[in-house]
Write a protein that holds these residues in place. Structure first.
Motif, PDB file in Angstrom:
ATOM      1  N   GLU A 194      41.464  42.082 -28.664  1.00 36.99           N
ATOM      2  CA  GLU A 194      41.695  43.132 -27.679  1.00 36.99           C
ATOM      3  C   GLU A 194      42.326  44.340 -28.349  1.00 36.99           C
ATOM      4  OE1 GLU A 194      43.377  42.790 -23.356  1.00 36.99           O
ATOM      5  OE2 GLU A 194      45.057  43.230 -24.693  1.00 36.99           O
ATOM      6  N   VAL A 195      41.765  45.507 -28.105  1.00 38.71           N
ATOM      7  CA  VAL A 195      42.290  46.766 -28.639  1.00 38.71           C
ATOM      8  C   VAL A 195      42.813  47.594 -27.470  1.00 38.71           C
ATOM      9  CG1 VAL A 195      41.773  48.880 -29.908  1.00 38.71           C
ATOM     10  CG2 VAL A 195      40.641  46.733 -30.542  1.00 38.71           C
ATOM     11  N   SER A 196      44.098  47.933 -27.497  1.00 36.03           N
ATOM     12  CA  SER A 196      44.707  48.756 -26.451  1.00 36.03           C
ATOM     13  C   SER A 196      44.980  50.144 -27.023  1.00 36.03           C
ATOM     14  CB  SER A 196      46.014  48.132 -25.957  1.00 36.03           C
ATOM     15  OG  SER A 196      45.779  46.857 -25.392  1.00 36.03           O
ATOM     16  N   LEU A 197      44.436  51.153 -26.381  1.00 30.16           N
ATOM     17  CA  LEU A 197      44.622  52.535 -26.811  1.00 30.16           C
ATOM     18  C   LEU A 197      45.759  53.173 -26.040  1.00 30.16           C
ATOM     19  CD1 LEU A 197      40.860  53.630 -26.799  1.00 30.16           C
ATOM     20  CD2 LEU A 197      42.165  52.672 -28.706  1.00 30.16           C
ATOM     21  N   ARG A 201      33.965  48.253 -23.636  1.00 31.41           N
ATOM     22  CA  ARG A 201      35.090  49.039 -23.135  1.00 31.41           C
ATOM     23  C   ARG A 201      35.408  48.544 -21.722  1.00 31.41           C
ATOM     24  NH1 ARG A 201      35.852  55.682 -23.019  1.00 31.41           N
ATOM     25  NH2 ARG A 201      38.132  55.605 -22.643  1.00 31.41           N
ATOM     26  N   GLU A 202      36.387  47.642 -21.639  1.00 28.59           N
ATOM     27  CA  GLU A 202      36.686  47.009 -20.352  1.00 28.59           C
ATOM     28  C   GLU A 202      37.244  48.010 -19.341  1.00 28.59           C
ATOM     29  OE1 GLU A 202      36.863  42.479 -20.056  1.00 28.59           O
ATOM     30  OE2 GLU A 202      38.860  43.357 -20.152  1.00 28.59           O
ATOM     31  N   ASP A 203      38.095  48.879 -19.795  1.00 26.75           N
ATOM     32  CA  ASP A 203      38.553  50.004 -18.979  1.00 26.75           C
ATOM     33  C   ASP A 203      38.901  51.137 -19.930  1.00 26.75           C
ATOM     34  OD1 ASP A 203      41.181  49.570 -19.967  1.00 26.75           O
ATOM     35  OD2 ASP A 203      41.612  48.174 -18.345  1.00 26.75           O
ATOM     36  N   ARG A 204      39.501  52.183 -19.438  1.00 22.94           N
ATOM     37  CA  ARG A 204      39.748  53.355 -20.282  1.00 22.94           C
ATOM     38  C   ARG A 204      40.593  53.026 -21.504  1.00 22.94           C
ATOM     39  NH1 ARG A 204      38.618  58.508 -18.605  1.00 22.94           N
ATOM     40  NH2 ARG A 204      37.849  58.748 -16.481  1.00 22.94           N
TER      41      ARG A 204
END
Length: 282
Positions: free
Chosen positions: A215-218, A248-251
């Motif tokens: 999981e990548v959180s921006l 891209r699960e969400d923004r």
């Protein structure tokens, strides 16, 4: 079962929403418990910090252990029926009866309301800090003036100590706690924490169908203000060797399926891609 610090960012958001959604029903059950004991909720729940003194005294007098007569052992109650703050902080409850946990849940709702009414600029958020070992990481916290408050912690801790006989009941304890929290959340910000990282990654392990996922959180501002650049980055990443899928699960959250990349490699790639796109906001 996961505890708060083990949650992914997406799960922590859901846990925060769940905690807030529980407040009104828990408070209504608390009011019903007062009525059932012959107490007037409108008199006891007067909205003042001083009103917490007799109220906390009443709560303490009603606490019981899981083996008490006519009480319910939490071990016999499905985990999903526990208040979320209890579910995400304890795998078992060996000190309090389920009725006591419910009673504390209602008191927490009222305590939250008393503090919120006096700290209008404080906001609910996920507990976060540059130190990954931060005690309230991913917890639902009320934040203001550089402080993050997780209300269930001291309430449940004090209750357990009283039930175990390790501490004499102190009716004024929660009134003092509430006043201290109000002052802390209202104080001017004096500490300056480092900014939130541009990119955070977490290895989610192997999914039985999708395989290994990371999981990548921006950072929120990047994900929202540079959404098109992020979309382009997703397409480019999906073409890299060793990457089998990027969603891209969400923004703010990407799910990357890869059998070979590690978290450090992926974090460096994403960070560099954002900087190459001219978005160096770290």
């Amino acid at each position: 079962m996961k505890y708060y610090p083990q949650l992914t960012k997406r799960q922590a958001v859901s846990a925060l929403e769940e905690f807030l959604a529980e407040r009104a029903p828990a408070l209504e059950r608390f009011r019903q418990a007062l009525r059932a004991d012959g107490r007037d909720p409108d008199t006891l729940l007067d909205g003042t910090t001083q009103g917490l003194v007799p109220l906390w005294g009443w709560v303490l007098s009603g606490l019981t252990g899981p083996d008490a007569p006519a009480c319910t052992d939490p071990a016999t109650v499905p985990h999903e029926d526990w208040p979320s703050w209890e579910r995400f902080t304890a795998e078992t409850e060996a000190i309090l009866s389920y009725e006591s946990v419910q009673l504390l849940d209602g008191f927490i709702s009222y305590l939250v309301r008393v503090v919120e009414d006096r700290t209008p600029t404080a906001q609910w958020q996920i507990g976060q800090h540059p130190n990954k070992r931060y005690q309230f990481r991913n917890h639902p916290v009320l934040a203001g003036a550089d402080r993050q408050i997780f209300f269930p912690g001291p309430v449940a801790s004090s209750a357990r100590e009283v039930v175990r006989g390790r501490r004499a009941p102190a009716n004024d304890e929660m009134a003092g706690y509430a006043q201290a929290v109000i002052e802390a959340l209202s104080a001017e910000e004096t500490r300056h924490e480092p900014p939130e990282p541009l990119v955070e990654v977490e290895d989610l392990g192997d999914h039985p169908i999708r395989g290994r996922e990371i999981e990548v959180s921006l950072r929120e501002d990047i994900a929202h203000e540079y959404s098109r650049q992020v979309d382009h980055m997703v397409k480019t990443l999906a073409m890299e060797d060793g990457i089998t899928r990027v969603i891209r699960e969400d923004r703010e959250v990407l799910l990357v399926a890869t059998p070979s990349w590690n978290t450090t490699q992926l974090q460096e790639w994403v960070t560099q891609a954002l900087r190459d796109a001219g978005n160096d906001h770290s």
